[in-house]
Design a protein around this motif. Structure first.
Motif, mmCIF file in Angstrom:
data_model
loop_
_atom_site.group_PDB
_atom_site.id
_atom_site.type_symbol
_atom_site.label_atom_id
_atom_site.label_comp_id
_atom_site.label_asym_id
_atom_site.label_seq_id
_atom_site.Cartn_x
_atom_site.Cartn_y
_atom_site.Cartn_z
ATOM 1 N N ILE A 4 -33.736 -18.940 -34.322
ATOM 2 C CA ILE A 4 -33.676 -18.609 -35.742
ATOM 3 C C ILE A 4 -34.892 -19.130 -36.520
ATOM 4 O O ILE A 4 -35.292 -18.550 -37.522
ATOM 5 N N GLN A 7 -37.760 -16.822 -37.688
ATOM 6 C CA GLN A 7 -37.542 -15.890 -38.799
ATOM 7 C C GLN A 7 -37.174 -16.603 -40.094
ATOM 8 O O GLN A 7 -37.503 -16.128 -41.186
ATOM 9 N N LEU A 8 -36.518 -17.737 -39.997
ATOM 10 C CA LEU A 8 -36.073 -18.455 -41.191
ATOM 11 C C LEU A 8 -37.239 -19.157 -41.899
ATOM 12 O O LEU A 8 -37.366 -19.084 -43.123
ATOM 13 N N VAL A 45 -31.387 -26.952 -35.809
ATOM 14 C CA VAL A 45 -30.453 -25.881 -35.477
ATOM 15 C C VAL A 45 -29.454 -26.375 -34.438
ATOM 16 O O VAL A 45 -29.824 -27.055 -33.483
ATOM 17 N N GLN A 56 -24.922 -20.070 -35.400
ATOM 18 C CA GLN A 56 -25.693 -21.302 -35.468
ATOM 19 C C GLN A 56 -25.628 -21.881 -36.874
ATOM 20 O O GLN A 56 -25.468 -21.142 -37.843
ATOM 21 N N PHE A 98 -30.840 -11.629 -37.454
ATOM 22 C CA PHE A 98 -29.778 -12.549 -37.849
ATOM 23 C C PHE A 98 -29.129 -12.133 -39.161
ATOM 24 O O PHE A 98 -29.781 -11.547 -40.029
ATOM 25 N N VAL A 100 -27.381 -14.086 -42.264
ATOM 26 C CA VAL A 100 -27.112 -15.388 -42.876
ATOM 27 C C VAL A 100 -25.770 -15.263 -43.586
ATOM 28 O O VAL A 100 -25.633 -14.536 -44.565
ATOM 29 N N ILE A 131 -25.433 -18.951 -39.553
ATOM 30 C CA ILE A 131 -26.191 -17.760 -39.196
ATOM 31 C C ILE A 131 -25.655 -17.194 -37.899
ATOM 32 O O ILE A 131 -25.389 -17.933 -36.950
ATOM 33 N N GLU A 133 -26.278 -14.076 -34.884
ATOM 34 C CA GLU A 133 -27.165 -13.015 -34.363
ATOM 35 C C GLU A 133 -26.523 -11.669 -34.631
ATOM 36 O O GLU A 133 -25.316 -11.535 -34.601
#
Length: 134
Positions: A4, A7-8, A45, A56, A98, A100, A131, A133
């Motif tokens: 994650i 991308q986060l 994470v 996650q 993902f 959120v 989060i 997937e």
């Protein structure tokens, strides 16, 4: 399970940098950094046990650093308020892999300089996300 952080972290950078408040850095600011800046710090994470679709929890640490003789917590808190205006429970994250499910401001703390003559004022924000997937 996908990572994650890839991308986060860029999404945080985009949201905060768009405020045009202070320079934003991922991790450690360079030695040439201005006196005041925002750091996107550690992202921790953990996979939620027993959950489907690789759910996650991600904790994101932001450090707002204000330096200067005429500065103080008022400016640090103002910038923190601006960051909190774009990162909150209604933020639309639009991440490729993902969903959120929740965003929570888990803590907000002030941290003074190590020495009273430093004139460094910091506000630390910690966000938590649940989060999944896609």
């Amino acid at each position: 399970m996908l990572n994650i952080v890839t991308q986060l972290q860029p999404k945080y950078y985009t949201l905060i940098n768009a405020l045009n408040e202070l320079p934003v850095y991922n991790g450690m600011p360079p030695a040439t950094a201005q006196d005041s800046y925002i750091v996107i710090g550690d992202i921790v994470v953990a996979q939620q046990p027993g959950k489907g679709n690789f759910v996650q929890t991600a904790s994101v640490f932001l450090d707002i650093v204000i330096k200067g003789q005429d500065m103080g917590y008022k400016e640090a808190e103002r910038v923190a308020g601006r960051v909190m205006s774009v990162v909150h429970s209604d933020t639309v994250w639009n991440l490729a892999d993902f969903n959120v499910m929740s965003t929570t401001l888990a803590s907000k703390n002030r941290l003074a300089g190590m020495n009273p003559t430093d004139k460094v004022f910091r506000v630390l924000l910690r966000y938590e996300h649940d989060i999944a997937e896609k």
